[in-house]
Design a protein around this motif. Structure first.
Motif, PDB file in Angstrom:
ATOM      1  N   ASP A  16      12.558  28.342  -9.201  1.00 34.53           N
ATOM      2  CA  ASP A  16      14.210  28.862  -8.409  1.00 34.53           C
ATOM      3  C   ASP A  16      15.084  29.175  -8.715  1.00 34.53           C
ATOM      4  N   LEU A  32      15.783  19.584  -4.500  1.00 30.84           N
ATOM      5  CA  LEU A  32      14.350  20.821  -4.209  1.00 30.84           C
ATOM      6  C   LEU A  32      13.352  19.897  -3.563  1.00 30.84           C
ATOM      7  N   LYS A  87      25.181  23.486  -7.455  1.00 31.93           N
ATOM      8  CA  LYS A  87      24.074  23.292  -8.383  1.00 31.93           C
ATOM      9  C   LYS A  87      23.174  22.707  -7.980  1.00 31.93           C
ATOM     10  N   ASP A 107      11.059  21.554 -16.710  1.00 29.17           N
ATOM     11  CA  ASP A 107      11.958  21.192 -15.230  1.00 29.17           C
ATOM     12  C   ASP A 107      13.310  21.561 -16.242  1.00 29.17           C
ATOM     13  N   LEU A 154      16.473  23.016 -16.792  1.00 30.73           N
ATOM     14  CA  LEU A 154      17.599  24.176 -16.076  1.00 30.73           C
ATOM     15  C   LEU A 154      18.531  24.813 -17.049  1.00 30.73           C
ATOM     16  N   TYR A 209      21.372  30.056 -12.088  1.00 29.21           N
ATOM     17  CA  TYR A 209      20.020  29.312 -12.489  1.00 29.21           C
ATOM     18  C   TYR A 209      18.526  29.774 -12.438  1.00 29.21           C
ATOM     19  N   TYR A 210      17.806  29.116 -13.363  1.00 34.50           N
ATOM     20  CA  TYR A 210      16.355  28.885 -12.910  1.00 34.50           C
ATOM     21  C   TYR A 210      16.277  27.921 -13.942  1.00 34.50           C
ATOM     22  N   ILE A 211      14.188  28.184 -13.061  1.00 32.39           N
ATOM     23  CA  ILE A 211      14.293  26.629 -14.021  1.00 32.39           C
ATOM     24  C   ILE A 211      13.170  27.484 -14.611  1.00 32.39           C
ATOM     25  N   TYR A 235      22.058  21.267  -4.797  1.00 40.37           N
ATOM     26  CA  TYR A 235      20.406  22.627  -5.039  1.00 40.37           C
ATOM     27  C   TYR A 235      18.560  21.830  -5.826  1.00 40.37           C
ATOM     28  N   TYR A 236      19.058  21.700  -6.664  1.00 45.94           N
ATOM     29  CA  TYR A 236      18.660  21.272  -7.881  1.00 45.94           C
ATOM     30  C   TYR A 236      17.729  19.841  -7.200  1.00 45.94           C
TER      31      TYR A 236
END
Length: 401
Positions: free
Chosen positions: A153, A265, A258, A189, A191, A183-185, A261-262
């Motif tokens: 992600d 998901l 952000k 979970d 971030l 960002y990424y996972i 978005y997260y």
């Protein structure tokens, strides 16, 4: 002129007049930041303000330019000495100096006015879509080149401030401040931040194609790089913008994007409801995704009501417009249709990164900020638009203020 000396004299005269920086700024029609810059010796008041500033502070223009009070006794003594027959030669000498001084002052004022007009950047107001074009290419490059793009992600979010677009012949120069964070996972979970950037940009465009992107340097090289890249009046805007409160606004906007978005998901498109989307009465808005103009905007509300925004606020020709897009005229109506089917047959854009060239035809933004896209194959949207007889490909009309 001694800029620092003049600044200290303005500050001293203001305090003697029992005025705060804000009160002086209000009477002159400028910001308190401008007054602060004068008093700190960072800049001088505009020549057009000299007379009014002197009246408010009860000083003369000569005193302002010299940065100090000219004693009345000294002036009187000089007058008496000049009037004495024994000092005729000295009188002629002083008169010559006075004429030279006055001529120099007039020449300086004319020069300042000329420089101000010469250095003023010719900004255009009908190409605001170029800002988004810059963001699209930067996002495309980041999604492609960042080594973390293979992680779960991964995404990058942008917010920007517009300084203006300059046109010179076949070239356009886009001046803007851009704040971004990717960002990424990580793990299950968690971030994680991949990269972050906050810079002023100069983007060169020819025939609607971006041919060069330049940005300011960091830390102690920042001011030098700003002066190297931008026109003089844009430099002033950038240096004034580079303060914590302004950068925080862009950062806050990126944080909101952000979070949206997260947080969405795992949105269940099959079981989504109107209450999942609505903020107060607004369910969602629809616009054409790509347009060479400001498109009309369709807002869908609860209680089977809709509003079609048909015009937007534009500044008078020849004056730069820095406000956000604001629709001003609309038509309204009612509908009898299950609009949630439009969303169910759209794509949750928070889950997918689109390159601008392949973006589906329509963009849908819910009242709560969810972002969806859909194409011509969405029969429910086509049926709905036909039912209310609206063509979203039309341009909104500019209404000048």
């Amino acid at each position: 002129m001694d800029q620092v000396k003049i600044g200290k004299f303005i500050a001293k005269s203001r305090k003697e007049s029992n005025l705060t920086q804000q009160e002086l700024a209000d009477r002159l029609g400028v910001t308190d930041r401008a007054v602060s810059h004068w008093e700190n010796g960072r800049s001088l008041p505009d020549v057009s303000l000299f007379k009014k500033l002197c009246e408010i502070l009860n000083i003369s223009i000569n005193e302002l330019i010299n940065g100090e009070k000219i004693a009345e006794e000294k002036e009187k003594r000089n007058y008496e000495n000049i009037s004495t027959p024994n000092n005729i030669k000295k009188d002629k000498k002083y008169s010559k100096y006075i004429i030279i001084l006055l001529f120099s002052i007039v020449l300086l004022i004319i020069s300042l006015i000329y420089i101000k007009n010469y250095l003023k950047t010719n900004l255009i107001t009908d190409n605001d879509y170029l800002y988004d074009k810059v963001i699209n290419i930067l996002k495309h490059n980041e999604l492609k080149s960042n080594p973390d793009n293979i992680k779960k992600d991964f995404n990058v979010f942008y917010s920007y401030h517009k300084f203006g677009i300059e046109e010179k012949g076949d070239y356009k120069y886009v001046y803007m401040w851009i704040y971004s964070t990717s960002y990424y996972i990580e793990g299950e979970d968690s971030l994680a931040i991949s990269s972050s950037s906050s810079n002023a940009y100069k983007v060169t465009i020819k025939n609607d194609d971006i041919i060069n992107i330049e940005k300011t340097k960091d830390n102690d090289r920042f001011k030098i790089s700003v002066k190297d890249l931008f026109p003089k009046d844009i430099v002033v805007k950038i240096l004034n913008f580079n303060v914590e409160e302004n950068i925080n606004k862009l950062q806050y906007d990126v944080e909101n994007k952000k979070n949206i978005y997260y947080n969405y998901l795992s949105l269940d498109m099959n079981n989504i409801t109107i209450d999942d989307l609505s903020y107060e009465d607004l369910i969602f808005s629809i616009t054409i995704s790509k347009s060479e103009c400001i498109p009309i905007q369709l807002n869908i509300y609860k209680d089977n009501k809709y509003i079609l925004n048909t015009a937007y606020k534009e500044c008078k020709k020849g004056k730069p417009c820095t406000d956000n897009l604001e629709y001003t005229s609309y038509i309204d109506g009612t509908y009898n249709y299950d609009v949630i089917e439009i969303i169910k047959h759209s794509i949750d854009a928070n889950n997918i990164q689109f390159i601008s060239e392949y973006l589906p035809k329509y963009t849908i933004t819910s009242g709560k900020g969810n972002l969806f896209v859909t194409g011509d194959d969405n029969k429910y949207l086509n049926e709905f638009l036909k039912l209310i007889d609206i063509d979203l490909s039309k341009c909104a009309k500019a209404e000048y203020y």
